[in-house]
Enzyme design. Sequence first.
Site, PDB file in Angstrom:
ATOM      1  N   HIS A 158     -23.154  13.981   3.202  1.00  9.24           N
ATOM      2  CA  HIS A 158     -23.151  14.535   1.845  1.00  9.24           C
ATOM      3  C   HIS A 158     -22.193  15.717   1.785  1.00  9.24           C
ATOM      4  O   HIS A 158     -22.193  16.556   2.677  1.00  9.24           O
ATOM      5  CB  HIS A 158     -24.562  14.987   1.461  1.00  9.24           C
ATOM      6  CG  HIS A 158     -24.610  15.653   0.118  1.00  9.24           C
ATOM      7  ND1 HIS A 158     -24.640  14.941  -1.054  1.00  9.24           N
ATOM      8  CD2 HIS A 158     -24.623  16.973  -0.232  1.00  9.24           C
ATOM      9  CE1 HIS A 158     -24.673  15.780  -2.070  1.00  9.24           C
ATOM     10  NE2 HIS A 158     -24.658  17.026  -1.599  1.00  9.24           N
ATOM     11  N   LYS A 212       0.824  -1.210   0.000  1.00  7.36           N
ATOM     12  CA  LYS A 212       0.000   0.000   0.000  1.00  7.36           C
ATOM     13  C   LYS A 212       0.856   1.257   0.000  1.00  7.36           C
ATOM     14  O   LYS A 212       0.486   2.283  -0.564  1.00  7.36           O
ATOM     15  CB  LYS A 212      -0.954   0.012   1.200  1.00  7.36           C
ATOM     16  CG  LYS A 212      -1.851  -1.204   1.317  1.00  7.36           C
ATOM     17  CD  LYS A 212      -2.485  -1.591   0.001  1.00  7.36           C
ATOM     18  CE  LYS A 212      -3.029  -2.998   0.039  1.00  7.36           C
ATOM     19  NZ  LYS A 212      -2.035  -4.075  -0.093  1.00  7.36           N
TER      20      LYS A 212
END
Length: 455
Positions: free
Chosen positions: A441, A50
Amino acid sequence: MEKFDVVIIGGGPAGYLCAERAAQGGLSAALIEKRALGGTCLNEGCVPTKSLLYCAKQYSSAKHGADYGVTAENVSFNHAAVIERKDKVVKTLVRGVGAAMKANGVKVFTAEGRIRGKGAEGFEVEAGSDVLCGKNLIIASGSCAVVPPIPGVKEGIASGFVMTNREILDLKEQPKELVCIGGGVIGLEMACYFATIGTKVTVVEMMPKIAGPTDPEICNLLMSTYEKEGMTFCLNAKVEAVGTNTVTYSDAAGQHTISCDRVLLSSGRRADVTGLNTEVLGLEMNRSAIVTDEHLCTSVPGVYAIGDCNGKLMLAHTAYREAEVAVNHILGKKDKIDYSIIPSVIYTNPEVASVGETEQSAKDKGLQVKVVKAPMMLSGRYVAENLKGDGFVKLIYDTKNRQILGVHMVGSYASEIIYGAAAMVYSKLPKEHLDKIVFPHPSVAEVIREALFMI
């Protein structure tokens, strides 16, 4: 002879978390590790990979910065510097594991563990020159790379031309041409890294698709994405031989030879109990893997096998959960492992993540399902961060019980979102309850909410 409640062989994710949880539960614990704490995952697998992939992503972003109003000139990539950074990351985390063992009172033995057998007071294990005795024995010896009997492979490994995940993560020079034998998770992640930094990469896979059990539509998207960047995929292909700077394979069209300066052997991993002398205990085995039940108990009472050595699901987070279940069983707490709700991730770019049933597995089980697919472009954040992108999420919905059985994603942040999807699958909450979950959101995760309302 030192006596402990628990003696653990193997200091990877399964072993070190097991030791930590055992100590936290009031048990005296000894941990034996012959190399470095952290095992394959931390030293030559998950974490270093990673680290490399993140550096490659930064390089790709710099090269394409003009699309986002950022201009960078003479962008270059220093592979040797990336390896150096990786080493620093690994050392930091290995020290962290060591500190956690010390803080929890776990006694660590840097030695090769070898089982003597069961004595009057418990299981006796050699740790170098020391002999330990445990009321319980936990085997967490991990796995090793599969080395198939392909002509030239052993010679290639000896010369350094052929590498496993261990050697390639220490490679200081970037290869110009790399062949990956195997298109599973390890092969794809390393292929992704090297292709992004400019290496010509060819993936040779014997199956008709890459990425093993991953959703076929996701596999096709990954392939098309990387083919655009110059990566080549040879499917339904059998490697016949490895030569001097060459790999020869055959497919329906005949035999082909590829030139390359390095080969990554990524044809899978197998459980590894080499040198442990498990035979003395008479454990039930499935080839090289130790057979375990839902509590991680072996066929011998008091002996457990966790992590890759039981061959169930070779993922670090699976090992973590197995460690907790094993310790809870020793402590008399009710717990068991459920492999069906463990998520899997491929850290390519785009990322792939999935949990639960696939379309095919649901069909094979005769389940009544509806498959819903929602494009990532329904997420405002995804659009803001991706000028173009064809990622998507796919839900496998049980129409009879009104539950989500599986979630499959390809796109940015998939690795960070999938845990929420796993919670949905695990909880078995009916759709009317899932509809009430509030998603932040703007977030890419909102695409799951959009998919729920498509059911």
